[in-house]
Motif scaffolding. Structure first.
Motif, short mmCIF file in Angstrom:
data_model
loop_
_atom_site.label_atom_id
_atom_site.label_comp_id
_atom_site.label_asym_id
_atom_site.label_seq_id
_atom_site.Cartn_x
_atom_site.Cartn_y
_atom_site.Cartn_z
N UNK A 145 0.84 -1.20 0.00
CA UNK A 145 0.00 0.00 0.00
C UNK A 145 0.87 1.25 0.00
N UNK A 146 1.89 1.27 0.85
CA UNK A 146 2.77 2.44 0.94
C UNK A 146 3.56 2.61 -0.36
N UNK A 147 4.06 1.52 -0.93
CA UNK A 147 4.78 1.59 -2.21
C UNK A 147 3.85 2.08 -3.32
N UNK A 148 2.61 1.64 -3.30
CA UNK A 148 1.63 2.10 -4.28
C UNK A 148 1.38 3.59 -4.16
N UNK A 149 1.32 4.08 -2.92
CA UNK A 149 1.14 5.51 -2.70
C UNK A 149 2.34 6.29 -3.23
#
Length: 157
Positions: A145-149
């Protein structure tokens, strides 16, 4: 007479249901702190970008909010989002309890609580069912999720 803080929270969820990320972000203070079981803690622009990213990807999104309450500078709401997730377009229904702190007519703290295992069973299928409770899978979900953000933010410039 409607409580002004309740009205801000209702405006936030109305914008969410309309898929209007900019109107959602306009309800946040510049220094907002957001937290949930997937993204962890996000501050300021990261919180707004998370909503922009999620709404840009959302497929068949339906948002329903009820039980919006405000008491002084605190507010709460119960909301449910139904959407398709991931490459297999699995149907997810996320049942969320939200708590807010407001300052000067804006949300300065937003905490969403929901069962991550329940979410992972729906979103990830069998791996989520079997391992959604485990810190290993939950950590992987958070990292992705953080990498996607961060990837979304880099593309936006």
């Amino acid at each position: 007479m409607t409580d002004p803080n309740r009205a801000v929270v209702e405006r936030f969820y109305h914008a969410f249901a309309q898929r209007d990320a900019e109107a959602m972000v306009a309800c946040y203070s510049d220094d907002v702190v957001f937290s949930d079981p997937i993204f962890g803690t996000l501050r300021g622009a990261d919180a707004g970008d998370m909503w922009r990213m999620l709404l840009s990807r959302a497929e068949q999104l339906e948002v329903h909010v009820d039980d919006v309450r405000a008491n002084g500078d605190s507010a709460s709401a119960h909301w449910r989002a139904s959407y398709r997730f991931g490459p297999r377009a699995r149907r997810v229904v996320n049942d969320v309890q939200a708590r807010f702190q407001l300052r000067d007519g804006l949300i300065c703290h937003h905490d969403d609580s929901f069962a991550l295992w329940s979410w992972s069973r729906q979103a990830l299928g069998l791996p989520g069912l079997l391992l959604g409770w485990s810190p290993l899978l939950q950590g992987k979900v958070r990292r992705q999720a953080f990498e996607g953000l961060r990837s979304y933010q880099q593309r936006r410039g």
